[in-house]
Design a protein around this motif. Structure first.
Motif, short mmCIF file in Angstrom:
data_model
loop_
_atom_site.label_atom_id
_atom_site.label_comp_id
_atom_site.label_asym_id
_atom_site.label_seq_id
_atom_site.Cartn_x
_atom_site.Cartn_y
_atom_site.Cartn_z
N TYR A 50 -1.41 2.10 5.27
CA TYR A 50 -2.67 2.44 4.60
C TYR A 50 -2.51 2.58 3.09
CZ TYR A 50 -6.54 5.47 3.10
OH TYR A 50 -7.59 6.03 2.42
N THR A 54 -4.99 2.06 -0.77
CA THR A 54 -5.69 3.26 -1.19
C THR A 54 -6.59 2.97 -2.39
OG1 THR A 54 -3.74 3.85 -2.47
CG2 THR A 54 -4.00 4.91 -0.32
N GLN A 55 -7.52 3.88 -2.65
CA GLN A 55 -8.55 3.65 -3.66
C GLN A 55 -7.98 3.40 -5.04
OE1 GLN A 55 -11.58 3.54 -2.21
NE2 GLN A 55 -12.33 2.61 -4.09
N SER A 61 -13.45 -0.15 -0.15
CA SER A 61 -13.57 1.27 0.16
C SER A 61 -12.95 1.58 1.52
CB SER A 61 -15.03 1.70 0.16
OG SER A 61 -15.72 1.10 1.24
N ASP A 62 -12.56 2.82 1.67
CA ASP A 62 -11.90 3.29 2.88
C ASP A 62 -12.72 3.02 4.14
OD1 ASP A 62 -11.60 5.89 4.83
OD2 ASP A 62 -9.68 5.37 3.92
N LYS A 67 -8.65 0.99 10.75
CA LYS A 67 -7.46 1.86 10.69
C LYS A 67 -6.99 2.21 12.11
CE LYS A 67 -9.61 4.85 7.97
NZ LYS A 67 -10.79 4.14 7.48
#
Length: 404
Positions: A50, A54-55, A61-62, A67
């Protein structure tokens, strides 16, 4: 339950028959052009940690990521974007290389859409990345390569819109707009909502010059003369340097002879925040989405430990194929032959088929069953894209039957 298991989840689909063959041929053609430009292949995993996305990396975007967890409870994601994966790989395997690195790839990405509306969530992409070259010549090479790839795939009518992130950032910097205000403003820019943008800018109480520059920024779309118009909107050095860079890239593209495909859209922004300079998107008719996109990302690799300027692009194979289908662009598929034989000719048929394949032909072998008719085999060939039947009859006669 058994019936439901025959269907795919929302956003993904099966490809088979001529459609699958066409997609593979498009991928092969696109990849061929990247090889002609001297790029070498790289393959990264379909899922990564992940932290790669990340941002702070500036990717999607998440909420748009698929996931899941591994057995050690590490968070993994199906890659929503291949560029950060390649940035990680380059930082690992080319850490000390300072000369240009040219990499190409073919792979799938995955976006967890909030509302499918018939859109795919799995995409096939063919792309390239040029690392360790900060020049305007590198920008032009990547755009020219993308144009060549689209042309070689069979597309004739398309346009590449070019923008510049630094031009926009210079205007924001000069206006004194903070990060929160910029995010609000970006929503209107993304939707090309000039009315909403005007309302927001009035609320920000900007100086007249900055207000006029940002209002005019939305109208900077068209041929190369747009670049001259852009210079009149601002005296900000950062923005003017960005326009100067675009002028150099355009000069190089004219040397390639590709000015007919180029237009400029200085109001273009992108969801990927890692872009630092030139950005571009490819459009054609028959699809509402870009068929290709890319840009310069000079700061992304530093987040993985290698400070290296980079630029790249990706061609969306599924969108390109949709456009070509709607434009009725026909692709010549490789010929396939069905070698049909009567029971007595099995040994001869095997030898005939092996020889046919050694000579580069594509052939499937099939026995003629008595309960079938020749018409059955002709229908089979039509539905399975065979262009002819080579029929080896029991009396030793050969017959070639063409399939329409």
């Amino acid at each position: 339950m058994k019936q439901r298991l025959l269907h795919t989840p929302q956003g993904v689909r099966d490809l088979y028959g001529s459609e699958c063959q066409k997609k593979n041929q498009i991928k092969t053609r696109l990849h061929h052009v990247l090889m002609q430009y001297g790029y070498q292949d790289i393959e990264t995993p379909s899922f990564e940690f992940y932290d790669i996305y990340t941002q702070e990396k500036g990717t999607v975007s998440d909420t748009k990521m698929y996931k899941f967890f591994d057995r050690n409870n590490n968070i993994l994601v199906l890659r929503p974007d291949i560029t950060p994966s390649i940035a990680r790989s380059v930082a690992k395997y080319y850490e000390k290389e300072t000369l240009p690195i040219r990499l190409s790839y073919v792979g799938n990405t995955y976006l967890n859409r909030e509302n499918y509306q018939g859109k795919l969530t799995e995409f096939t992409e063919v792309g390239a990345e040029l690392v360790n070259d900060t020049s305007s010549s590198a920008d032009a090479e990547v755009i020219a390569m993308m144009i060549d790839a689209l042309k070689f795939a069979g597309l004739a009518e398309f346009r590449i819109d070019i923008g510049q992130v630094e031009f926009y950032k210079g205007l924001i910097e000069e206006a004194g707009i903070d990060e929160e205000q910029e995010q609000e403003l970006r929503r209107y820019i993304d939707n090309k909502n000039s009315f909403g943008m005007e309302k927001v800018l009035k609320r920000f109480q900007l100086k007249e010059q900055s207000y006029e520059a940002l209002i005019g920024f939305m109208e900077l779309y068209g041929e190369a003369d747009v670049l001259e118009k852009a210079k009149t909107l601002t005296s900000n050095p950062r923005s003017l340097k960005a326009i100067e860079r675009l002028e150099k890239v355009y000069q190089m593209l004219c040397i390639y002879g590709y000015e007919e495909y180029i237009s400029f859209d200085l109001g273009m922004l992108t969801q990927y925040n890692y872009y630092t300079g030139i950005i571009f998107k490819g459009y054609t008719y028959g699809t509402g989405e870009p068929i290709a996109k890319g840009g310069r990302y000079d700061e992304l690799l530093a987040l993985f430990g290698k400070d290296a300027p980079s630029i790249g692009f990706v061609i969306q194979v599924d969108e390109l194929m949709n456009a070509m289908t709607r434009q009725k662009i026909l692709m010549k598929m490789p010929n396939r032959t069905l070698i049909l034989f009567d029971r007595e000719m099995e040994e001869t048929a095997i030898h005939e088929t092996m020889l046919y394949r050694r000579q580069g032909g594509r052939a499937a072998l099939m026995k003629f069953y008595e309960e079938r008719t020749l018409a059955d085999y002709k229908d089979y060939c039509k539905s399975n894209q065979f262009h002819q039947i080579l029929y080896l009859k029991g009396d030793g006669e050969k017959e070639i039957i063409q399939i329409g």
